[in-house]
Design an enzyme around this catalytic site. Structure first.
Site, PDB file in Angstrom:
ATOM      1  N   ARG A  72      49.339   1.525  42.497  1.00  0.00           N
ATOM      2  CA  ARG A  72      50.049   2.424  43.390  1.00  0.00           C
ATOM      3  C   ARG A  72      49.475   3.824  43.190  1.00  0.00           C
ATOM      4  NH1 ARG A  72      55.512   5.602  42.048  1.00  0.00           N
ATOM      5  NH2 ARG A  72      55.882   6.559  44.075  1.00  0.00           N
ATOM      6  N   ARG A 125      62.616  17.276  40.030  1.00  0.00           N
ATOM      7  CA  ARG A 125      62.151  18.033  41.186  1.00  0.00           C
ATOM      8  C   ARG A 125      63.333  18.556  41.987  1.00  0.00           C
ATOM      9  NH1 ARG A 125      58.306  13.412  43.194  1.00  0.00           N
ATOM     10  NH2 ARG A 125      59.244  12.319  41.424  1.00  0.00           N
TER      11      ARG A 125
END
Length: 395
Positions: free
Chosen positions: A90, A238
């Site tokens: 990925r 985040r």
């Protein structure tokens, strides 16, 4: 063909070894809390389950631990590194360079590295996984599957930013979207489960990184993450959506450097910045014990999810289903309940008893009277990556 899939997140690494094309899982596992003192390694085969608590300072150490276990004489699953024919990786950000699954070459690695500034928590970890896998499984084909690919169908009115055209055309500044492999996988499962190819679905991927996608008739038409995977929902470290003026304010008023601000918004904000914890399990436990900071963080987190549900219902002009997936989406009944509260005006009626049950596979957690299906669908990005990786080498 044996295909090893490596799914490197910002603080975790999921892996599965498949026998393809019959999709048999030979082993699977999770390396989590990477970068923390209480790292954890889980490895499962048909006969054994191994769990090891140990500090895992970075992704390289985690991958070396995995390779050692795969080759273990007693509990391993392969006799030689050459048993693995393909390693599927990925990779979060493909920028303008990659819209399809790609065999990894030195040139591909350079582009992944160059895009690290757009996904600083992910692309470096993805690249590290590639390079360690190249060293350990030197005869295997290495393949990259990009998070951004599924979102290529987002229309220009949704992916363009309201900045001068030259920045879009010359510098490729636009919404790219992320977690695409997961959103693609669970949306296809939802469409099959509902038996409704023409459908309006919102998929909600909640892990350390979080995102939502509006999906119409199987295609992504809007997405909460953008040019980089930092905006939208509140995440583990985040910040999600924030007024960009704050960046200039910190730089001009308090002399923060751009690197310091980037580090603040990417690695020190989100749930960590709100509570001191980045792992939702710790936050939920603290909230249950009366920690007000943690209680507020859960309220803020789910309030943001509800805002996007409302927004995407408008974009879709209706809604057939919402899907919760990924580590938090699949396992946190609290987050699901809070995110679905007071949404009866669009037809969402959560079945609290069903929501609190732990079951495998696809399940409905809305009541029979709910006009919108609320589903929990375990994501399987690894299987999707394996299928796409093998497809490159079919005759």
């Amino acid at each position: 063909m044996q295909v090893l899939v490596l799914n490197s997140g910002s603080s975790s690494l999921k892996f599965q070894l498949f026998s393809m094309p019959n999709e048999t899982i030979l082993c699977s596992g999770l390396i989590e809390r990477i970068g923390l003192d209480n790292g954890n390694f889980k490895f499962k085969t048909a006969n054994d389950t191994i769990e090891l608590a140990t500090p895992i300072p970075n992704h390289k150490v985690g991958l070396e631990l995995l390779a050692k276990q795969l080759l273990d004489g007693d509990t391993g699953i392969i006799k030689s590194a050459d048993d693995i024919g393909v390693v599927g990786h990925r990779v979060v950000h493909g920028g303008k360079y990659f819209s399809d699954t790609t065999e990894i070459t030195p040139e591909v690695k350079e582009k992944i590295k160059a895009l690290s500034s757009l996904a600083p928590l992910h692309n470096p970890a993805n690249l590290e996984g590639i390079e360690v896998a190249e060293a350990i499984f030197s005869n295997a084909k290495q393949v990259a599957v990009f998070d951004t690919a599924f979102h290529q169908s987002i229309p220009e009115k949704a992916y363009r930013y309201a900045i001068p055209r030259e920045f879009s055309e010359k510098h490729s500044i636009r919404i790219y979207g992320f977690h695409g492999t997961s959103h693609k996988y669970v949306s296809e499962k939802a469409i099959a489960y509902l038996d409704k190819p023409k459908s309006k679905i919102i998929t909600i991927h909640l892990g350390n990184g979080c995102s939502m996608t509006a999906i119409k008739d199987g295609k992504s038409i809007d997405h909460s993450l953008g040019f980089s995977p930092v905006n939208g929902l509140i995440m583990g470290t985040r910040c999600g959506d924030i007024d960009q003026s704050i960046i200039f304010y910190l730089a001009q008023k308090y002399d923060y450097s751009l690197q310091e601000i980037n580090n603040l918004l990417q690695k020190k904000s989100g749930m960590l910045g709100l509570t001191g914890f980045s792992d939702l399990r710790d936050i939920q436990a603290e909230a249950a014990n009366g920690n007000r900071d943690c209680q507020l963080a859960l309220e803020m987190n789910t309030y943001r999810i509800k805002k996007y549900i409302g927004s995407y219902t408008a974009v879709l002009n209706g809604l057939d289903a919402i899907v919760f997936t990924a580590g938090i989406g699949e396992n946190s009944s609290i987050i699901r309940e809070m995110a679905c509260e007071d949404l009866d005006f669009i037809g969402i009626d959560l079945d609290k008893e069903a929501n609190n049950k732990r079951e495998d596979g696809i399940r409905t957690i809305s009541t029979r009277n709910s006009k919108v299906e609320v589903l929990v669908i375990p994501t399987n990005e690894e299987l999707e990556i394996a299928k796409q990786s093998v497809s490159l080498f079919k005759d």
